[in-house]
Design a protein around this motif. Structure first.
Motif, short mmCIF file in Angstrom:
data_model
loop_
_atom_site.label_atom_id
_atom_site.label_comp_id
_atom_site.label_asym_id
_atom_site.label_seq_id
_atom_site.Cartn_x
_atom_site.Cartn_y
_atom_site.Cartn_z
N LEU A 159 13.70 -6.10 -4.51
CA LEU A 159 13.06 -5.09 -4.40
C LEU A 159 12.39 -5.06 -2.45
O LEU A 159 11.30 -6.29 -2.16
N GLU A 160 11.89 -3.41 -1.96
CA GLU A 160 11.51 -3.69 -0.51
C GLU A 160 9.86 -4.05 -0.73
O GLU A 160 9.57 -3.12 -2.17
N TYR A 161 9.08 -4.58 -0.37
CA TYR A 161 7.69 -5.01 -0.14
C TYR A 161 7.18 -5.21 1.09
O TYR A 161 7.79 -6.49 1.29
N ASP A 162 6.20 -4.14 1.26
CA ASP A 162 5.08 -4.85 2.46
C ASP A 162 4.16 -5.99 2.45
O ASP A 162 3.44 -4.43 2.59
N ASN A 163 3.93 -6.87 2.56
CA ASN A 163 2.60 -7.71 2.12
C ASN A 163 1.32 -7.73 3.58
O ASN A 163 0.80 -7.89 3.28
N SER A 164 2.04 -6.86 4.45
CA SER A 164 1.25 -6.75 6.01
C SER A 164 -0.50 -6.23 5.24
O SER A 164 -0.44 -5.19 4.03
N SER A 167 -2.65 0.23 7.49
CA SER A 167 -2.90 0.56 7.18
C SER A 167 -1.04 1.45 6.61
O SER A 167 -0.68 1.58 6.74
N GLY A 168 -1.37 1.81 5.08
CA GLY A 168 -0.08 2.50 4.41
C GLY A 168 1.45 1.58 3.62
O GLY A 168 1.89 2.14 3.60
N SER A 169 0.60 0.00 4.24
CA SER A 169 1.38 -0.73 3.57
C SER A 169 1.67 -0.72 2.09
O SER A 169 0.61 -0.39 1.16
N MET A 173 -1.12 -0.31 -0.49
CA MET A 173 -1.13 1.50 -0.67
C MET A 173 -0.84 0.87 -2.31
O MET A 173 -0.72 2.04 -3.33
N ILE A 174 -0.16 0.09 -3.38
CA ILE A 174 -0.73 -0.72 -4.34
C ILE A 174 -1.97 0.02 -5.09
O ILE A 174 -2.36 -0.32 -6.26
N TRP A 175 -3.55 0.01 -4.10
CA TRP A 175 -4.31 -0.35 -4.55
C TRP A 175 -5.13 1.37 -5.11
O TRP A 175 -5.91 1.32 -5.22
N GLU A 176 -3.91 2.19 -4.11
CA GLU A 176 -4.47 3.78 -4.14
C GLU A 176 -3.31 4.77 -4.57
O GLU A 176 -3.81 5.70 -4.99
N VAL A 177 -1.85 3.52 -5.56
CA VAL A 177 -1.42 4.84 -6.10
C VAL A 177 -1.51 5.42 -7.38
O VAL A 177 -2.76 4.81 -7.99
#
Length: 521
Positions: A159-164, A167-169, A173-177
Motif C-alpha cells: 500500500l502507498e503510504y507517505d511517512n513524512s 502537511s498533507g502526508s 492525515m491519519i490523525w485528521e481524517v
C-alpha cells in the motif's frame, strides 16, 4: 525495599546475596551481588556491573560517548540478567516520568498480534479485505485482495503510504481524517504485496484495528489484560484515533516499563511462571522477514515490527522510535538496553545505535567479576548531561520594576487558551512561579527556572518544564516543554501602560497561534 542514607566511606555489610554499598553523598537502593533469577514485576533490582560480568570502566566509556555525541538523551537503562547495572536520567527527569516512545510502539503492537495468534483468534494468512468485508474499499484490485496480516507485520503490504511529517502526508492525515481505517484501506497499491519492504505507520495502525475487530475488545483493553497488567505496567497511555489504539506510534510509558518489555522478550515470552507470548512468536517476529534493508539504518533488517541487527558479532533486535526511543535486546549476552530522548535531540537515532557496541564490549564474562567499589562509585557519579539546556541568552536579567508584577494578578476575557487569570511570583534567586486559573475551573501551578536547571511541575496536562527569558523590560517569554508528549512551545507575556495591561501570545516554532489581552485585577 529499604532505603538509607549512605555515608562518605565504603562500608560493606554482607547479607547473603545482597550488600549495602556506600556511595558518597547519595541515597540508593540496596545493591544485589547475585545472578539469581527473578522477575521485576513489582520492582527492578540493582546490581554492580561486575556482579553481572560487566566491566564498569567500559560502561563509563559508554556514558562518556552518550554525553559527547547523543545530545538530547533523557534516560538510559542497562540491565543484564534482569538486574539494572546502570540507570541515568538527564536533569529534571525521574523514573516515574513516562514519555512518548513514538515508533517503538510498533514492536509492542507486534507483541499484541502475537498474543492474538497464540490465542487462535487471528491467523497471519488472513486477508485484510476479508477482515474488513463490511468496508467499501476503493482502488480494489487483485493485488490489494491478497494483502495478509503477515504482510502488514513485515511492512510488505504494497500500500502507498507517505511517512513524512509534511502537511498533507499520510502520517499527518491519519490523525485528521474521519475514518482512518478506510483512509488506509483506500490507498492505491504501490507494488504487489510481499514483494517489497516499505516502512509504514499505516500498516501498524491497521494491525491494531484488526486486533480490535477480531478480539471483540478494544485494543487498549486487550493490551491491558494480556500484556500490561501481568507485567504490572500501570503508568502508561495508549493514544487512540477513532477509538482505535494508534499501533504505529501511540504509546507513552516509562523507561523502566520499556525495559520490562525487553526482558519479557529476552525470556522468550515467559514471565514469573506464566507464558504471555509463545516462544515461537518471539523467535519468528524477531528474525528478518526479508533481505530488504530497514529504511533508517544501513545493515539493519526488519522482522515483525522489530529491527534486526548484528552488532560486534552479536544478534540484536530492537524497538525503535523517532528522536531516539529504543529498546535493545541482546539475547546471548542477557542484556536489555533502553534509551529515551527529547523531541529536539539532534541526530540521536544514529548516535545511540553506534554507542550500543560499547555496551556489548563491556559484557566481558558470564560469571561475576571481582568487585571494584571505587569504579562503581565513579560510574554512579556520572550524570547524563545532554538534555538540551536552557540557552545562556535566556538567562537575561529581570526588569528593575519587577516588584510591580510580583504577586500581581491579571484577568482575561474568554480566549483560546482558556485562561481566566494569571499571577507571577518571584520566589528567589533560582525560581519563580506562574499560577493560572482557567475558565473551566482548573487551577495550575508551574515552577519557572531562573537558572539553567529545569524545574518540573506536575499538571493536569502532564509533566511540564518551564524556563524563561526577559526579551526586554516589558516582555517575558516562557519556554514550556511537555516532557511526556515531547512537544514544546512558548508563551510571550507583554506588560503595557506601566504594567497595568497585559498581552499574551502563544507561539509554536516562531508562528503566533493565539493572542489575547488582559488587565490588572
Amino acid at each position: 525495599m529499604k532505603r538509607f542514607m549512605l555515608i562518605a566511606v565504603v562500608f560493606l555489610i554482607l547479607t547473603g546475596c545482597k550488600q549495602n554499598v556506600v556511595v558518597e553523598n547519595q541515597n540508593m537502593e540496596d545493591v544485589y551481588f547475585t545472578q539469581e533469577k527473578y522477575f521485576p514485576t513489582n520492582e527492578w533490582r540493582k546490581s554492580t556491573p561486575e556482579a553481572q560480568g560487566m566491566d564498569t570502566e567500559k560502561l563509563m566509556g559508554f556514558f562518556n560517548e552518550v554525553n559527547e555525541k547523543a545530545t538530547g538523551t533523557n534516560s538510559v537503562i542497562l540491565t543484564r540478567n534482569g538486574y539494572i547495572v546502570a540507570e541515568k536520567y538527564s536533569e529534571g527527569y525521574t523514573p516515574e516520568i513516562k514519555q512518548r516512545i513514538y515508533s517503538a510502539t510498533k514492536s509492542i503492537t507486534s507483541a499484541l498480534i502475537g498474543i492474538a495468534v497464540d490465542q487462535g483468534i487471528l491467523k497471519l494468512e488472513e486477508r485484510v479485505v476479508d477482515i474488513f468485508s463490511e468496508k467499501d474499499i476503493q482502488n480494489l484490485d487483485s493485488d490489494k485482495n491478497q494483502i495478509t496480516v503477515k504482510d502488514l507485520l513485515s511492512m510488505r503490504s504494497g500500500l502507498e503510504y507517505d511517512n513524512s511529517n509534511d502537511s498533507g502526508s499520510d502520517d499527518v492525515m491519519i490523525w485528521e481524517v474521519k475514518d482512518p481505517v478506510s483512509f488506509l484501506l483506500n490507498k492505491p497499491m504501490r507494488v504487489s504485496p510481499d514483494t517489497q519492504y516499505h516502512y509504514s505507520s499505516g500498516d501498524s495502525f491497521l494491525l491494531t484495528a484488526i486486533l480490535q475487530k477480531k478480539s471483540g475488545m478494544k485494543t487498549v483493553e486487550f493490551a491491558d489484560t494480556y500484556l500490561f497488567e501481568p507485567l504490572n505496567i500501570q503508568n502508561k497511555e495508549f493514544v487512540e484515533r477513532d477509538n482505535i489504539a494508534v499501533g504505529g506510534n501511540g504509546l507513552i510509558m516509562t523507561p523502566r516499563d520499556m525495559a520490562k518489555i525487553g526482558f519479557l522478550y529476552l525470556n522468550e515470552g515467559k514471565w514469573d511462571g506464566e507464558t504471555l507470548i509463545s516462544e515461537q512468536w518471539i523467535e519468528e517476529s524477531t528474525k528478518k522477514s526479508s533481505e530488504d534493508r530497514f529504511i533508517y539504518f544501513r545493515g539493519s533488517h526488519y522482522g515483525y515490527q522489530w529491527v534486526i541487527d548484528e552488532i560486534e558479532g552479536h544478534y540484536v533486535y530492537s524497538a525503535q522510535g523517532g528522536y531516539g526511543q529504543y529498546i535493545y535486546v541482546i539475547p546471548d549476552l542477557e542484556i536489555v538496553a533502553v534509551f529515551t530522548s527529547g523531541y529536539d535531540a539532534p541526530e540521536t537515532n544514529n548516535k545511540l545505535k553506534d554507542s550500543v557496541k560499547f555496551i556489548v564490549n563491556a559484557a566481558v564474562s558470564e560469571e561475576a567479576l571481582a568487585s571494584n567499589n571505587e569504579k562503581y562509585n565513579s560510574l554512579e557519579s556520572i550524570k547524563l548531561e545532554n538534555r538540551v539546556k536552557v540557552e545562556s541568552e535566556k538567562q537575561s536579567m529581570p526588569p528593575k520594576d519587577i516588584k510591580k508584577i510580583d504577586e500581581q494578578s491579571y484577568v482575561f476575557d474568554s480566549n483560546e487558551l482558556g485562561w481566566k487569570e494569571l499571577r507571577l511570583s518571584f520566589k528567589g534567586k533560582n525560581e519563580a512561579a506562574l499560577k493560572v486559573w482557567l475558565h473551566d475551573g482548573i487551577e495550575e501551578d508551574l515552577s519557572i527556572a531562573l537558572g539553567d536547571t529545569p524545574l518540573i511541575s506536575q499538571t493536569t496536562f502532564g509533566v511540564i518544564s518551564v524556563s524563561r527569558q526577559w526579551k526586554d523590560e516589558n516582555t517575558l517569554i516562557l519556554y514550556i516543554d511537555h516532557l511526556e508528549y515531547l512537544y514544546n512551545y512558548s508563551i510571550e507575556i507583554r506588560f503595557e501602560d506601566n504594567y497595568e495591561l497585559i498581552e499574551v501570545k502563544e507561539i509554536w516554532e516562531d508562528v503566533e497561534y493565539n493572542s489575547f489581552e488582559g488587565k490588572k485585577k
